[in-house]
Design a protein around this motif. Structure first.
Motif, PDB file in Angstrom:
ATOM      1  N   PHE A  95       0.839  -1.197   0.000  1.00 51.82           N
ATOM      2  CA  PHE A  95       0.000   0.000   0.000  1.00 51.82           C
ATOM      3  C   PHE A  95       0.874   1.247   0.000  1.00 51.82           C
ATOM      4  N   ASP A  96       0.832   1.992  -1.096  1.00 49.12           N
ATOM      5  CA  ASP A  96       1.729   3.128  -1.214  1.00 49.12           C
ATOM      6  C   ASP A  96       1.357   4.291  -0.314  1.00 49.12           C
ATOM      7  N   HIS A  97       0.152   4.260   0.320  1.00 48.79           N
ATOM      8  CA  HIS A  97      -0.177   5.377   1.207  1.00 48.79           C
ATOM      9  C   HIS A  97       0.645   5.336   2.493  1.00 48.79           C
ATOM     10  N   TYR A  98       1.370   4.231   2.763  1.00 46.91           N
ATOM     11  CA  TYR A  98       2.255   4.185   3.915  1.00 46.91           C
ATOM     12  C   TYR A  98       3.627   4.799   3.581  1.00 46.91           C
ATOM     13  N   ALA A  99       3.861   5.077   2.325  1.00 49.61           N
ATOM     14  CA  ALA A  99       5.218   5.242   1.853  1.00 49.61           C
ATOM     15  C   ALA A  99       5.836   6.616   2.065  1.00 49.61           C
ATOM     16  N   LEU A 100       5.702   7.492   1.080  1.00 50.33           N
ATOM     17  CA  LEU A 100       6.492   8.724   1.076  1.00 50.33           C
ATOM     18  C   LEU A 100       6.304   9.578   2.321  1.00 50.33           C
ATOM     19  N   SER A 101       5.081   9.787   2.732  1.00 57.37           N
ATOM     20  CA  SER A 101       4.852  10.711   3.841  1.00 57.37           C
ATOM     21  C   SER A 101       5.458  10.225   5.139  1.00 57.37           C
ATOM     22  N   ALA A 102       5.569   8.916   5.335  1.00 58.00           N
ATOM     23  CA  ALA A 102       6.035   8.395   6.617  1.00 58.00           C
ATOM     24  C   ALA A 102       7.482   7.933   6.612  1.00 58.00           C
ATOM     25  N   PHE A 103       7.977   7.422   5.498  1.00 58.37           N
ATOM     26  CA  PHE A 103       9.242   6.708   5.549  1.00 58.37           C
ATOM     27  C   PHE A 103      10.359   7.267   4.668  1.00 58.37           C
ATOM     28  N   ASN A 104      10.089   8.326   3.939  1.00 58.08           N
ATOM     29  CA  ASN A 104      11.115   8.797   3.017  1.00 58.08           C
ATOM     30  C   ASN A 104      12.134   9.679   3.726  1.00 58.08           C
ATOM     31  N   VAL A 105      12.878   9.099   4.646  1.00 59.12           N
ATOM     32  CA  VAL A 105      13.980   9.754   5.330  1.00 59.12           C
ATOM     33  C   VAL A 105      15.182   8.826   5.264  1.00 59.12           C
ATOM     34  N   SER A 106      16.376   9.379   5.437  1.00 56.23           N
ATOM     35  CA  SER A 106      17.595   8.576   5.336  1.00 56.23           C
ATOM     36  C   SER A 106      17.593   7.464   6.354  1.00 56.23           C
ATOM     37  N   ALA A 107      18.092   6.316   5.947  1.00 52.99           N
ATOM     38  CA  ALA A 107      18.312   5.137   6.796  1.00 52.99           C
ATOM     39  C   ALA A 107      17.038   4.393   7.140  1.00 52.99           C
ATOM     40  N   VAL A 108      15.873   4.943   6.853  1.00 56.31           N
ATOM     41  CA  VAL A 108      14.616   4.214   7.009  1.00 56.31           C
ATOM     42  C   VAL A 108      13.876   4.345   5.688  1.00 56.31           C
ATOM     43  N   ASP A 109      13.698   3.227   4.994  1.00 60.30           N
ATOM     44  CA  ASP A 109      13.144   3.287   3.641  1.00 60.30           C
ATOM     45  C   ASP A 109      11.960   2.335   3.531  1.00 60.30           C
ATOM     46  N   TYR A 110      11.382   2.259   2.352  1.00 54.77           N
ATOM     47  CA  TYR A 110      10.269   1.361   2.086  1.00 54.77           C
ATOM     48  C   TYR A 110      10.391   0.839   0.667  1.00 54.77           C
ATOM     49  N   VAL A 111       9.828  -0.347   0.418  1.00 53.95           N
ATOM     50  CA  VAL A 111       9.677  -0.859  -0.942  1.00 53.95           C
ATOM     51  C   VAL A 111       8.252  -1.373  -1.079  1.00 53.95           C
ATOM     52  N   LEU A 112       7.703  -1.190  -2.250  1.00 50.51           N
ATOM     53  CA  LEU A 112       6.333  -1.622  -2.515  1.00 50.51           C
ATOM     54  C   LEU A 112       6.299  -3.028  -3.094  1.00 50.51           C
ATOM     55  N   ALA A 168      17.879   0.350  -4.890  1.00 55.59           N
ATOM     56  CA  ALA A 168      17.984   1.719  -4.392  1.00 55.59           C
ATOM     57  C   ALA A 168      17.848   1.759  -2.869  1.00 55.59           C
ATOM     58  N   ALA A 169      16.945   0.951  -2.320  1.00 54.07           N
ATOM     59  CA  ALA A 169      16.750   0.927  -0.872  1.00 54.07           C
ATOM     60  C   ALA A 169      17.990   0.382  -0.165  1.00 54.07           C
ATOM     61  N   VAL A 170      18.588  -0.677  -0.729  1.00 57.10           N
ATOM     62  CA  VAL A 170      19.787  -1.258  -0.111  1.00 57.10           C
ATOM     63  C   VAL A 170      20.956  -0.289  -0.207  1.00 57.10           C
ATOM     64  N   GLU A 171      21.111   0.391  -1.342  1.00 63.23           N
ATOM     65  CA  GLU A 171      22.189   1.375  -1.479  1.00 63.23           C
ATOM     66  C   GLU A 171      22.014   2.506  -0.473  1.00 63.23           C
ATOM     67  N   LYS A 172      20.796   2.927  -0.261  1.00 61.65           N
ATOM     68  CA  LYS A 172      20.500   3.965   0.722  1.00 61.65           C
ATOM     69  C   LYS A 172      20.856   3.482   2.121  1.00 61.65           C
ATOM     70  N   LEU A 173      20.530   2.241   2.396  1.00 58.20           N
ATOM     71  CA  LEU A 173      20.855   1.632   3.684  1.00 58.20           C
ATOM     72  C   LEU A 173      22.365   1.585   3.903  1.00 58.20           C
ATOM     73  N   LEU A 174      23.102   1.144   2.890  1.00 60.49           N
ATOM     74  CA  LEU A 174      24.555   1.011   3.026  1.00 60.49           C
ATOM     75  C   LEU A 174      25.220   2.362   3.236  1.00 60.49           C
TER      76      LEU A 174
END
Length: 275
Positions: free
Chosen positions: A88-105, A115-121
Motif C-alpha cells: 500500500f503506497d499510502h504508507y510510503a512517502l509521507s512516513a518513511f522517506n527519510v535517510s536510513a529508514v526506507d520502504y519498498v512496494l 535503491a533501498a539497499v544502497e541507501k541503507l549502506l
C-alpha cells in the motif's frame, strides 16, 4: 564495506518472503540470519539475533509492522535499521522517506530494492548515533503526530520511543450529535459493511463509520484482542473459549454474547488464557 550487515526478513506471505530472500541473496553486503512469518516471531528473532537491518512487512495479522516496531522500541536501546515492505503506497512517502529508514512496494521490483539497499549502506557507513536518533524521531513523529523534540528527549534518556497513548473515549457522530463513548465501557466490536458496531456494557450499540484496522490502532492491545477479521473483544469481558463440534472456536463473554474466533487469530486469543 568491511562489515556484513545481518538481516531479518519478516513477511506473513510465504511466496513474498521467499522472493525477498532470493533477491537479497544478490547483495554480498547482506546476510540473512532469520526469516519470520509473523510479528511475534519477528520480535523474538530480533531480540535473539540483534540484526543490523529488518525488512519488515507492514500488513500482517495480529501484530502488524507498526506494532512490531513499537514493541521493539520498548525493549531495545539501539534498534536495527528498518526497511518497510508494503503493498500500500499510502504508507510510503509521507512516513518513511527519510535517510536510513526506507520502504519498498510489493511486488518488489529489483531496481527499487537496489535503491533501498544502497541507501541503507550509505547510511550505515556514515552512521552517527545522534543523526540516527534524529531520523528515527522524524519517522515516529510522522506516525504519531507527536513533537520530535519530545521523542528525542525519550531517546536521550533511553526511554521507549513511542508513548503508549490510547484515547480514553471515542467520539461518534450521528444525526448532528456527537456521543462520547468511554473505551473502558466497550465490551466488543463487530463490523457491519462500512460501519463498526460498538457494543457497550450498558447494552447500547453505537454505529461508527471507520475501518476495523483504524479502530484497532486506537485500542490498547493489552486490553483488547482482535479475534476475527470483523471482531474485536475487550479482554476483561471474556469468560471462556469454546471449541465447537465442527472444530471452530468461539468466545463466550460475561454478558452472554458469543463471538466467533477465526483460525488466523486463534493463537492470539489463546494467549489471553496463558496458553
Amino acid at each position: 564495506m568491511k562489515n556484513i550487515l545481518r538481516v531479518i526478513v519478516v513477511d506473513d506471505e510465504p511466496l513474498a518472503r521467499k522472493g525477498m530472500l532470493l533477491r537479497l541473496a544478490a547483495f554480498k553486503e547482506l546476510q540473512v540470519v532469520a526469516e519470520c512469518s509473523n510479528g511475534e516471531e519477528a520480535i523474538a528473532a530480533v531480540l535473539t539475533h540483534k540484526p543490523d537491518v529488518l525488512f519488515l512487512d507492514v500488513e500482517m495479522p495480529v501484530l502488524d509492522g507498526f506494532a512490531v516496531l513499537k514493541h521493539l522500541q520498548s525493549e531495545m536501546t539501539h534498534l536495527p535499521y528498518v526497511i518497510f515492505v508494503t503493498a500500500f503506497d499510502h504508507y510510503a512517502l509521507s512516513a518513511f522517506n527519510v535517510s536510513a529508514v526506507d520502504y519498498v512496494l510489493k511486488p518488489v521490483e529489483a531496481e527499487r530494492l537496489q535503491a533501498a539497499v544502497e541507501k541503507l549502506l550509505r547510511a550505515y557507513e556514515a552512521r552517527d548515533d545522534h543523526k540516527h536518533k534524529g531520523q528515527l524521531a522524524e519517522v515516529v513523529a510522522k506516525l504519531t503526530g507527536e513533537d520530535t523534540a519530545q521523542i528525542l528527549g525519550r531517546l536521550d534518556n533511553e526511554q521507549p520511543v513511542m508513548n503508549d497513548k490510547f484515547p480514553e473515549a471515542i467520539s461518534i457522530k450521528d444525526s448532528g450529535e456527537i456521543t462520547r463513548v468511554l473505551v473502558a465501557s466497550i465490551d466488543w466490536v463487530d463490523a457491519a459493511g462500512d460501519y463498526m458496531c460498538i457494543h457497550t456494557n450498558d447494552g447500547q450499540t453505537h454505529i461508527l463509520r471507520r475501518t476495523m484496522k483504524e479502530l484497532e490502532q486506537e485500542l490498547d492491545p493489552r486490553l483488547f484482542v482482535r479475534v476475527h477479521r470483523s471482531a474485536i473483544v475487550n479482554v476483561a469481558t471474556i469468560a471462556k473459549l469454546q471449541m465447537l463440534a465442527n472444530g471452530e472456536h468461539q468466545l463466550m463473554l460475561t454478558n452472554g454474547q458469543s463471538v466467533k474466533v477465526s483460525r488466523s487469530y486463534k493463537d492470539r486469543v489463546k494467549t489471553v488464557f496463558g496458553s
